[in-house]
Motif scaffolding. Structure first.
Motif, PDB file in Angstrom:
ATOM      1  N   ILE A  84      15.729  69.899  41.158  1.00 16.09           N
ATOM      2  CA  ILE A  84      14.487  69.341  40.607  1.00 16.09           C
ATOM      3  C   ILE A  84      14.547  69.185  39.094  1.00 16.09           C
ATOM      4  N   ASN A  85      15.639  69.618  38.465  1.00 12.87           N
ATOM      5  CA  ASN A  85      15.683  69.451  37.014  1.00 12.87           C
ATOM      6  C   ASN A  85      16.600  68.288  36.624  1.00 12.87           C
ATOM      7  N   ALA A  86      15.983  67.125  36.412  1.00 10.23           N
ATOM      8  CA  ALA A  86      16.725  65.911  36.087  1.00 10.23           C
ATOM      9  C   ALA A  86      17.497  66.055  34.775  1.00 10.23           C
ATOM     10  N   CYS A  87      16.958  66.829  33.841  1.00 15.90           N
ATOM     11  CA  CYS A  87      17.606  66.988  32.535  1.00 15.90           C
ATOM     12  C   CYS A  87      18.921  67.751  32.653  1.00 15.90           C
ATOM     13  N   HIS A  88      19.063  68.523  33.720  1.00 15.90           N
ATOM     14  CA  HIS A  88      20.270  69.335  33.911  1.00 15.90           C
ATOM     15  C   HIS A  88      21.110  68.816  35.071  1.00 15.90           C
ATOM     16  N   ALA A  89      20.965  67.549  35.400  1.00 16.54           N
ATOM     17  CA  ALA A  89      21.655  66.987  36.567  1.00 16.54           C
ATOM     18  C   ALA A  89      23.176  67.078  36.434  1.00 16.54           C
ATOM     19  N   ARG A 113      17.498  57.139  32.056  1.00 13.60           N
ATOM     20  CA  ARG A 113      18.563  56.484  32.819  1.00 13.60           C
ATOM     21  C   ARG A 113      19.889  57.220  32.789  1.00 13.60           C
ATOM     22  N   SER A 114      19.878  58.497  32.408  1.00 12.68           N
ATOM     23  CA  SER A 114      21.110  59.304  32.490  1.00 12.68           C
ATOM     24  C   SER A 114      20.707  60.767  32.537  1.00 12.68           C
ATOM     25  N   PRO A 115      21.649  61.656  32.902  1.00 11.20           N
ATOM     26  CA  PRO A 115      21.349  63.083  32.757  1.00 11.20           C
ATOM     27  C   PRO A 115      21.078  63.404  31.294  1.00 11.20           C
ATOM     28  N   GLY A 116      20.517  64.582  31.072  1.00  9.17           N
ATOM     29  CA  GLY A 116      20.248  65.005  29.695  1.00  9.17           C
ATOM     30  C   GLY A 116      18.761  65.186  29.468  1.00  9.17           C
ATOM     31  N   HIS A 117      18.453  65.899  28.402  1.00  8.85           N
ATOM     32  CA  HIS A 117      17.035  66.168  28.116  1.00  8.85           C
ATOM     33  C   HIS A 117      16.404  65.011  27.359  1.00  8.85           C
ATOM     34  N   CYS A 118      15.100  65.092  27.134  1.00  3.38           N
ATOM     35  CA  CYS A 118      14.366  64.033  26.438  1.00  3.38           C
ATOM     36  C   CYS A 118      15.078  63.689  25.124  1.00  3.38           C
ATOM     37  N   MET A 119      15.160  62.377  24.840  1.00  2.25           N
ATOM     38  CA  MET A 119      15.998  61.955  23.700  1.00  2.25           C
ATOM     39  C   MET A 119      15.194  61.552  22.479  1.00  2.25           C
ATOM     40  N   THR A 120      13.900  61.874  22.495  1.00  2.00           N
ATOM     41  CA  THR A 120      13.121  61.815  21.264  1.00  2.00           C
ATOM     42  C   THR A 120      13.212  63.210  20.618  1.00  2.00           C
TER      43      THR A 120
END
Ligand code: FES
Length: 575
Positions: free
Chosen positions: A55-60, A194-201
């Motif tokens: 469930i954690n998209a940022c840590h995909a 559109r990719s793994p990783g945390h918010c990019m702001t």
């Protein structure tokens, strides 16, 4: 010269060095997993605390990154063991991940304490995972290194870059104003992440991973690498290699998280235009390290720190651009005179060594000091009869004409009340009103959610209003913007003065004067206080009950009172 520990001095030796019945159990169960004694005997055992979850998209990407960390650990002569921990997925977990930050901190600390662990790689990045992992590691104080998730790639819609959070707020306001179709809205939804990783702001995630690097908790340059970049995988392997030496050197978090390192991290947060959430997290973190940090330190350092990262929401670019421009090392180089460069870091070198030779490749992303977005005060701490223990505002994210403003309050008793009435055409609100949200703090919401960017009433939006003064005991997403006064302490739920505000009361905000005043007489306030009844507790049982008994207020870092400080906790007995 660094002294190296001997294998029999490793913590895990207590589990695996004894030839007694318990030692038999440890060896036989390691064998059950397919390991021979040669795999682990005499080697540092490295816990890879992995906050991966479906469930954690940022840590995909964390399953792959854990393998890369393991590769590094093995190459350096360590023995890696992956240990999952609660993922705290910012977007999905309700009412807010903040309710569970301390749970992950406890889990991290107790995982490391109760198992045969000599050192830890902490894998996090999505908002609260970073402070939680660092808090737990600081309390356990075993050698530990943080592996930041890295920001996701820029969002894309019709060739325009989209920023996490910031552009959601922006385009949602346009949609509510009737300027976007459903199809356009859905296309934005499809392109923004559109990719793994945390918010990019420069939201809480980028803020806290950058703070972690400035604290000395990551390899140099690690926090800025986009998650999808191959250099991120290589950083993961490097991190694995490094932790093994940290164990031999016995380099522990409280050796490098000092008052000077905390100041470096706060200065960094201010220079990057970081999230106000950092105030809460840094106070909690610092106190776990034995550094008595007060929120006033943010205000003091803000007075001398320019905001030089031209990144949304304060600026124009995104974290991917920041990396290509030189990343955090370059930015730290630009503000080197404001940092204590003798501060030590996980690689056994000083911050000075780690930023030596860093270059800025794009001076529109990392601005020269004389072109700073704001020269000082990117964050301010307010006090007054409405916030005796403080409140925070990010002046750079507010329209300047609101920095000094007095207006009549429009009060919402809680978020449901706000949601029900904010767009009511009959709501008596003008652009000069001050929107007040009660019961959104650590106990009241509970969990102090990111509700502090109260929506502008629809009828004002239609009239072109895009900012107004808003006050709450909630937090605000680092990707948000507006004249939002946050973290009002004490919170209304426990009888802070915010609980006594009524419709029509005049409220004065004076950012340059650092004031937040309710223009009501002391006598009238005392009368309202006497009439006030404390609301019933939110929880009768479970984690929520533990939370409400022990959570501290925003100015104290919202830690659990029993987790603060550095009092020694015994090692487990092995019988
Ligand atoms: Fe994970 Fe924003 S949702 S960092």
């Amino acid at each position: 010269m660094t002294t190296r520990r001997k294998p029999e001095e490793l913590r895990s030796h207590r589990w695996f060095g004894a030839s007694d019945m318990r030692g038999f159990g440890h060896h036989s169960r390691a064998a059950q997993m397919g390991y021979s004694r040669a795999d682990y005997e005499g080697r540092p055992i490295i816990a890879i605390v992995n906050t991966w979850s479906d469930i954690n998209a940022c840590h995909a990407h964390f399953r792959q990154r854990a393998e890369e960390v393991k590769r590094g650990v093995l190459q350096a002569g360590g023995f890696p063991l992956e240990m999952p921990a609660i993922a705290l997925a910012e977007v999905f977990q309700k009412p807010t991940t903040m309710l569970y930050r301390n749970l992950l901190a406890m889990e991290t600390e107790e995982l490391l304490r109760s198992y045969p662990v000599d050192g830890a790689v902490l894998m996090g990045g999505c908002d609260k995972t970073t402070p939680a992992l660092l808090m737990g590691a600081l309390s356990m104080n075993l050698p530990a290194i943080f592996m930041p998730a890295g920001p996701m790639l820029r969002g894309d819609w019709r060739g325009k870059y989209l920023g996490s959070g910031s552009d959601v707020w922006k385009y949602w306001a346009e949609k509510r104003a009737g300027n976007l179709t459903d199809a356009q809205w859905h296309a934005i939804e499809d392109g923004i992440a559109r990719s793994p990783g945390h918010c990019m702001t420069m939201g809480t995630a980028s803020t806290m991973t950058s703070a972690a690097e400035a604290l000395g908790f990551t390899l140099p340059g690690a926090a800025s690498i986009p998650a999808a970049d191959s250099r991120h995988g290589r950083m993961a392997a490097d991190t694995g290699r490094r932790i093994v030496d940290m164990v031999w050197e016995d380099l522990k978090p409280r050796d490098f998280v000092t008052a000077a390192a905390v100041d470096n991290a706060i200065t960094t947060v201010l220079a990057i235009g970081g999230s106000t959430n950092a105030v809460v997290h840094m106070v909690a973190l610092a106190r776990r390290a034995g550094v008595a940090l007060s929120i006033d330190r943010f205000d003091a350092l803000a007075r001398r720190t320019p905001l030089v990262a031209n990144i949304r929401p304060a600026g124009k670019y995104l974290m991917e651009d920041f990396y290509y421009a030189g990343g955090l090392r370059a930015l730290l180089g630009e503000i080197a005179d404001l940092l204590d460069l003798d501060a030590m870091t996980v690689n056994g070198k000083t911050l000075r060594d780690n930023i030596a030779g860093a270059e800025t490749f794009n001076h529109d992303v990392i601005l020269p000091r004389d072109k700073a977005l704001v020269a000082q005060d990117s964050l301010a701490v307010l006090r007054g009869n409405l916030a005796p223990d403080g409140a925070v505002i990010k002046p750079a994210a507010a329209e300047p004409h609101l920095w000094r403003h007095t207006g009549p309050a429009v009060v919402f008793a809680d978020y449901n009340d706000l949601a029900a009435r904010i767009d009511d055409p009959a709501l008596p609100v003008t652009k000069d009103s001050v929107l007040v949200l009660q019961n959104a703090g650590p106990q009241g919401a509970p969990g102090m959610p990111e509700w502090g960017q109260l929506p502008i009433p629809k009828k004002l939006l239609a009239g072109g209003v895009r900012d107004m003064v808003r006050i709450s005991d909630a937090r605000m997403s680092g990707t948000s913007y507006g004249a939002c006064v946050l973290h009002v302490a004490p919170e209304s739920f426990v009888g802070g003065p915010l609980a006594f505000v009524r419709d029509g009361d005049l409220i004065e905000l004076d950012v340059p004067g650092r004031k937040l005043e309710l223009k009501v007489s002391d006598g009238e306030l005392a009368r309202r206080r006497a009439e006030w009844k404390r609301p019933a507790p939110r929880f009768e049982r479970g984690f929520g009950a533990l939370y409400q008994q022990h959570i501290t207020q925003a100015d104290q870092g919202c830690d659990f009172d029993f987790l603060e400080g550095t009092a020694p906790t015994p090692e487990p007995e092995i019988h």
